[in-house]
Write a protein that holds these residues in place. Sequence first.
Motif, short mmCIF file in Angstrom:
data_model
loop_
_atom_site.label_atom_id
_atom_site.label_comp_id
_atom_site.label_asym_id
_atom_site.label_seq_id
_atom_site.Cartn_x
_atom_site.Cartn_y
_atom_site.Cartn_z
N ASN A 127 -11.31 0.03 -0.46
CA ASN A 127 -11.70 1.20 0.35
C ASN A 127 -10.49 1.89 0.97
O ASN A 127 -10.49 2.26 2.15
CB ASN A 127 -12.69 0.79 1.46
N LYS A 128 -9.44 2.04 0.15
CA LYS A 128 -8.22 2.69 0.63
C LYS A 128 -7.85 3.85 -0.29
O LYS A 128 -8.22 3.87 -1.46
CB LYS A 128 -7.06 1.69 0.69
N GLU A 129 -7.10 4.78 0.27
CA GLU A 129 -6.54 5.88 -0.51
C GLU A 129 -5.26 5.39 -1.19
O GLU A 129 -4.71 4.36 -0.83
CB GLU A 129 -6.19 7.06 0.41
N GLY A 130 -4.78 6.15 -2.16
CA GLY A 130 -3.48 5.87 -2.76
C GLY A 130 -3.51 4.72 -3.74
O GLY A 130 -4.45 4.59 -4.53
N TRP A 131 -2.47 3.87 -3.67
CA TRP A 131 -2.28 2.80 -4.65
C TRP A 131 -1.96 1.49 -3.93
O TRP A 131 -1.23 1.46 -2.94
CB TRP A 131 -1.10 3.15 -5.56
N ALA A 171 -4.47 2.21 -8.43
CA ALA A 171 -5.43 3.14 -7.81
C ALA A 171 -6.80 2.47 -7.71
O ALA A 171 -7.49 2.58 -6.69
CB ALA A 171 -5.52 4.43 -8.63
N MET A 202 1.16 5.47 -0.40
CA MET A 202 0.40 6.72 -0.28
C MET A 202 1.07 7.89 -1.01
O MET A 202 0.41 8.85 -1.40
CB MET A 202 0.20 7.09 1.19
N GLU A 203 2.41 7.82 -1.20
CA GLU A 203 3.12 8.96 -1.82
C GLU A 203 3.37 8.67 -3.30
O GLU A 203 3.98 7.66 -3.66
CB GLU A 203 4.48 9.19 -1.14
N GLU A 204 2.94 9.57 -4.16
CA GLU A 204 3.09 9.37 -5.60
C GLU A 204 4.56 9.30 -6.01
O GLU A 204 4.91 8.62 -6.98
CB GLU A 204 2.39 10.50 -6.37
N ALA A 214 -6.75 -0.08 -4.96
CA ALA A 214 -6.89 0.57 -3.66
C ALA A 214 -8.35 0.94 -3.40
O ALA A 214 -8.89 0.70 -2.31
CB ALA A 214 -6.01 1.81 -3.60
N LYS A 215 -8.97 1.50 -4.42
CA LYS A 215 -10.38 1.93 -4.29
C LYS A 215 -11.27 0.72 -3.97
O LYS A 215 -12.18 0.81 -3.14
CB LYS A 215 -10.80 2.58 -5.61
N HIS A 236 0.85 -1.19 0.00
CA HIS A 236 0.00 0.00 0.00
C HIS A 236 0.89 1.24 0.00
O HIS A 236 1.70 1.43 0.90
CB HIS A 236 -0.92 -0.02 1.23
#
Length: 677
Positions: free
Chosen positions: A209-213, A202, A185-187, A205-206, A183
């Motif tokens: 139900n998560k942010e980021g990748w 992405a 979070m930083e691009e 992740a979606k 997981h």
Amino acid sequence: MNLLNKPFDTPFQTPPFSKIKTPMFREAILQEISKTRKEIDHITNNPEPPDFKNTIEALDFSGEQLEVITSVFFNLNNAETSKEMQELAQELSPALSEFANDIRLNSDLFQRVKAVYDAKDTLDLNPEQEMLLDKKYKSFSRNGANLPEAKKKELREIDQELAKLSLTFGENVLAETNAYELHIMEEEALKGLPKYAMDAAAEEAKSRNKEGWVFTLNYPSYIPFMTYAENRDLRKKLHLAFSRKGFQDNEHDNTDIILKIVNLRHKRAQLLGYQSHAHFILEERMAKTPEEVNRFLEDLLEKASPAAKREFKQLSDFARETDSLDHLEKWDGAYYTEKLKQKLFELDDEKLKPYFQLEKVINGVFDIAGKLYGLYFTPAPEVETYHQDVKAYKVVDENEELVAIFYADFHPREGKRNGAWMTSFKPQYMREGKNSRPHISIVCNFTKPTANEPSLLTFNEVTTLFHEFGHALHGMLANTEYPSLSGTSVYWDFVELPSQVLENWCYEKEALELFARHYKTGEMIPMDLVEKIKESATFMEGMQTLRQLSFGMLDMSWHGYDPSGIKDVKAHEKAVFEKTDLYPDNPETCMSTAFAHIFQGGYSAGYYSYKWAEVLDADAFELFKEKGVFDRETAIRFKDHVLSRGGTEDPMELYRRFRGKDPQPEALLKRAGLLEK
């Protein structure tokens, strides 16, 4: 009545997947076992003297509906499984193994088979009937029919245990694959990754139900990350997770399971009078003996090693010049190989992928099958599939006659194991003058389409699709009398010939023109890219060959000797890989614990067959090159003597009939660029 216990009332008698519920399989399979037992009793107790028709042929056609149901069940367990299905597989596999042994260890039945076999010289049998008789006799003699009762009992116990262990091995690999996520979070950490890989991560992740990748251990997620991600620490992290599946001292650890499997296989072989599991397996292969396989592997190793070492030095020097890297690790291989390939050939998968839209590649391989073999594929919406991603096609010949039903399942999902394979829901055979046509499926794990783009394939994925489709053609074009000799029911070191030979068309301009078009503009792939694809075909081929040989040697090390002295799976593997490893070993990783081909699939003592078949395919394709890659006469010879004949004759005889001579290994070495200049 359970709908699984009678021929399906559907178009082409294909499975009505939407009506099949998992619990139905238990009752249906147990009922069909009982029904097939009665069929076997009828053959065994037939008052007529045993002959080919009432014994050998009757045996081959017994249990037809049981075969249908178990094919559906185990195909779903591989491609669309659930916890409920896995538990049921653990329950049913020993029962099916026990039933198979009840047949193979039935002394009275064996006496009937033996009576026909002993009289074979007086019978007027055609080559296919001779092969069926030989195969049926050996299915008894090679599986304990001549053993005393106490040893028969021991064999049954071994087979039941092996059936369970093999399933558990696969379940553990799948569980470990599904359990891991990277997981991010930083691009910034995604630098170097192509847009499609970021979009897919992405969306992953979606979906969680998560942010980021989120990156996973499924190939369409794992491979792009290892190939393009500049962040070396993250490449290492993902590589280590991938390479220690089944090797983490947890509930999914496969080390003890491997030791149990190889020792039970060895014990089984010795019970039957064979020196090792490999001696037992190879008796029914083109290679015949472990000594011949080891000689074949060692010979190729000797020829490939100098090239592999040169390539590894070239790659190491390149990494040092590019990023001041002291030494290459396994998590660096794909990344720097891709970078070097881009530099040398100005060719990278990102330039190629827009020309390989999945749907166009599928249509292209259909067109190639049409040009070579006169096949036509049309979508069959009336045929149900087991998942919305799966497509069904009706396949007909030039006379509009049905050839096969074809299923294509291309994208990863949680209930589906990694990798790519061809399988069948129903074999081809002749009965009462009717040619019953097969239902064939290929299963792959290609990147799913995203909101922004369709599914675009790497060139490696294009060759994978062609490979599996080559297997599918072997199944679809089958034209034999008996189900057990049909399609891919051939020696396992011959089965890869149809799949590997079809990969050659991926490199041919005339074939690429049929499907390699830009997904946005429709523009044909530029010929300079085609030339670069051909030029790069042998790029790092020495290292690739070493990798394949290492897997074959590992397989033979597990199955060609008495394994009782092996106590440490990792130490054993490391010792075997010393001959072939170019990268430093990592103590945290183990290949064997996820080597599903030999511990879950049917490739035990048979992984060498990929390289063995490469010799055949390179030699076979030389004839196509000589006559023209779409030469219809050559294609029909290949269809008539190889694809349609299944296991009806000795494979070397079939090959010689097609080629007019024995295969020459020089064709492979020349194609791979491994011949001394």
